[in-house]
Design a protein around this motif. Structure first.
Motif, PDB file in Angstrom:
ATOM      1  N   LEU A  67       0.828  -1.195   0.000  1.00  0.00           N
ATOM      2  CA  LEU A  67       0.000   0.000   0.000  1.00  0.00           C
ATOM      3  C   LEU A  67       0.868   1.253   0.000  1.00  0.00           C
ATOM      4  CD1 LEU A  67      -2.891   1.146   0.228  1.00  0.00           C
ATOM      5  CD2 LEU A  67      -2.594   1.099   2.703  1.00  0.00           C
ATOM      6  N   ASP A  68       0.517   2.211  -0.865  1.00  0.00           N
ATOM      7  CA  ASP A  68       1.254   3.471  -0.988  1.00  0.00           C
ATOM      8  C   ASP A  68       0.300   4.630  -0.696  1.00  0.00           C
ATOM      9  OD1 ASP A  68       2.806   5.643  -1.664  1.00  0.00           O
ATOM     10  OD2 ASP A  68       3.336   4.923  -3.653  1.00  0.00           O
ATOM     11  N   PRO A  69       0.101   4.968   0.587  1.00  0.00           N
ATOM     12  CA  PRO A  69      -0.849   6.026   0.926  1.00  0.00           C
ATOM     13  C   PRO A  69      -0.464   7.388   0.359  1.00  0.00           C
ATOM     14  CG  PRO A  69       0.274   5.234   2.909  1.00  0.00           C
ATOM     15  CD  PRO A  69       0.697   4.363   1.773  1.00  0.00           C
ATOM     16  N   GLN A  70       0.822   7.678   0.274  1.00  0.00           N
ATOM     17  CA  GLN A  70       1.251   8.949  -0.295  1.00  0.00           C
ATOM     18  C   GLN A  70       0.915   8.998  -1.784  1.00  0.00           C
ATOM     19  OE1 GLN A  70       5.457   9.723   0.098  1.00  0.00           O
ATOM     20  NE2 GLN A  70       5.203  11.909  -0.245  1.00  0.00           N
ATOM     21  N   GLY A  71       1.128   7.922  -2.483  1.00  0.00           N
ATOM     22  CA  GLY A  71       0.780   7.852  -3.894  1.00  0.00           C
ATOM     23  C   GLY A  71      -0.713   8.014  -4.114  1.00  0.00           C
ATOM     24  N   ARG A  72      -1.513   7.395  -3.251  1.00  0.00           N
ATOM     25  CA  ARG A  72      -2.976   7.536  -3.370  1.00  0.00           C
ATOM     26  C   ARG A  72      -3.407   8.971  -3.139  1.00  0.00           C
ATOM     27  NH1 ARG A  72      -6.412   2.477  -1.502  1.00  0.00           N
ATOM     28  NH2 ARG A  72      -7.900   3.807  -2.561  1.00  0.00           N
ATOM     29  N   ALA A  73      -2.777   9.648  -2.176  1.00  0.00           N
ATOM     30  CA  ALA A  73      -3.111  11.052  -1.898  1.00  0.00           C
ATOM     31  C   ALA A  73      -2.770  11.930  -3.093  1.00  0.00           C
ATOM     32  CB  ALA A  73      -2.384  11.532  -0.647  1.00  0.00           C
ATOM     33  N   VAL A  74      -1.623  11.682  -3.719  1.00  0.00           N
ATOM     34  CA  VAL A  74      -1.222  12.466  -4.893  1.00  0.00           C
ATOM     35  C   VAL A  74      -2.176  12.185  -6.052  1.00  0.00           C
ATOM     36  CG1 VAL A  74       0.590  12.776  -6.627  1.00  0.00           C
ATOM     37  CG2 VAL A  74       1.183  12.724  -4.199  1.00  0.00           C
ATOM     38  N   ALA A  75      -2.535  10.930  -6.258  1.00  0.00           N
ATOM     39  CA  ALA A  75      -3.477  10.583  -7.330  1.00  0.00           C
ATOM     40  C   ALA A  75      -4.808  11.301  -7.118  1.00  0.00           C
ATOM     41  CB  ALA A  75      -3.680   9.074  -7.390  1.00  0.00           C
ATOM     42  N   HIS A  76      -5.286  11.305  -5.888  1.00  0.00           N
ATOM     43  CA  HIS A  76      -6.541  11.999  -5.574  1.00  0.00           C
ATOM     44  C   HIS A  76      -6.420  13.493  -5.864  1.00  0.00           C
ATOM     45  CE1 HIS A  76     -10.301  12.992  -3.630  1.00  0.00           C
ATOM     46  NE2 HIS A  76      -9.648  13.891  -2.900  1.00  0.00           N
ATOM     47  N   ALA A  77      -5.317  14.095  -5.458  1.00  0.00           N
ATOM     48  CA  ALA A  77      -5.109  15.525  -5.696  1.00  0.00           C
ATOM     49  C   ALA A  77      -5.051  15.829  -7.199  1.00  0.00           C
ATOM     50  CB  ALA A  77      -3.832  16.001  -5.005  1.00  0.00           C
ATOM     51  N   LEU A  78      -4.404  14.975  -7.955  1.00  0.00           N
ATOM     52  CA  LEU A  78      -4.337  15.179  -9.405  1.00  0.00           C
ATOM     53  C   LEU A  78      -5.725  15.104 -10.033  1.00  0.00           C
ATOM     54  CD1 LEU A  78      -1.086  13.197 -10.238  1.00  0.00           C
ATOM     55  CD2 LEU A  78      -1.417  15.665 -10.446  1.00  0.00           C
ATOM     56  N   HIS A  79      -6.522  14.141  -9.570  1.00  0.00           N
ATOM     57  CA  HIS A  79      -7.902  14.040 -10.069  1.00  0.00           C
ATOM     58  C   HIS A  79      -8.693  15.291  -9.720  1.00  0.00           C
ATOM     59  CE1 HIS A  79      -7.633   9.373 -10.140  1.00  0.00           C
ATOM     60  NE2 HIS A  79      -7.043   9.929 -11.183  1.00  0.00           N
TER      61      HIS A  79
ATOM     62  N   LEU B 289      -7.577  18.211  -9.450  1.00  0.00           N
ATOM     63  CA  LEU B 289      -7.099  19.290 -10.317  1.00  0.00           C
ATOM     64  C   LEU B 289      -7.464  19.076 -11.793  1.00  0.00           C
ATOM     65  CD1 LEU B 289      -3.586  19.839  -8.728  1.00  0.00           C
ATOM     66  CD2 LEU B 289      -5.560  21.368  -8.579  1.00  0.00           C
ATOM     67  N   GLY B 290      -8.189  18.006 -12.076  1.00  0.00           N
ATOM     68  CA  GLY B 290      -8.655  17.771 -13.439  1.00  0.00           C
ATOM     69  C   GLY B 290      -7.807  16.835 -14.270  1.00  0.00           C
TER      70      GLY B 290
END
Length: 80
Positions: free
Chosen positions: A14-26, A28-29
């Motif tokens: 599990l990569d919680p930091q990666g998931r947070a970045v993916a969510h933030a990118l989504h 932002l469009g």
């Protein structure tokens, strides 16, 4: 001689930091982003002229300190 060691989580960890970045990118469009994995890049300057010896020492460093071999994998590249 410069050496780069790239360390990242193994597949299935599990990569919680990666998931947070993916969510933030989504947010932002950037909906085309399917997944994000976060790693670290470590650049070393070593006093060695033989590329193979320098790489072997960097592998030792990665195995003993730079990577947690239980959950991380690494690659070593001699930059010159």
């Amino acid at each position: 001689m410069k050496i780069r060691v790239d360390v990242k989580l193994k597949n299935g960890v599990l990569d919680p930091q990666g998931r947070a970045v993916a969510h933030a990118l989504h947010t932002l469009g950037f909906d085309e982003v399917a997944d994000v994995r976060i790693g670290k890049a470590i650049e070393l300057e070593v006093n060695e002229t033989d590329k193979e010896k320098a790489k072997a020492r960097a592998v030792e460093m990665a195995q003993k300190l730079l990577a947690n071999l239980v959950i991380e994998s690494y690659t070593v590249e001699v930059l010159g």
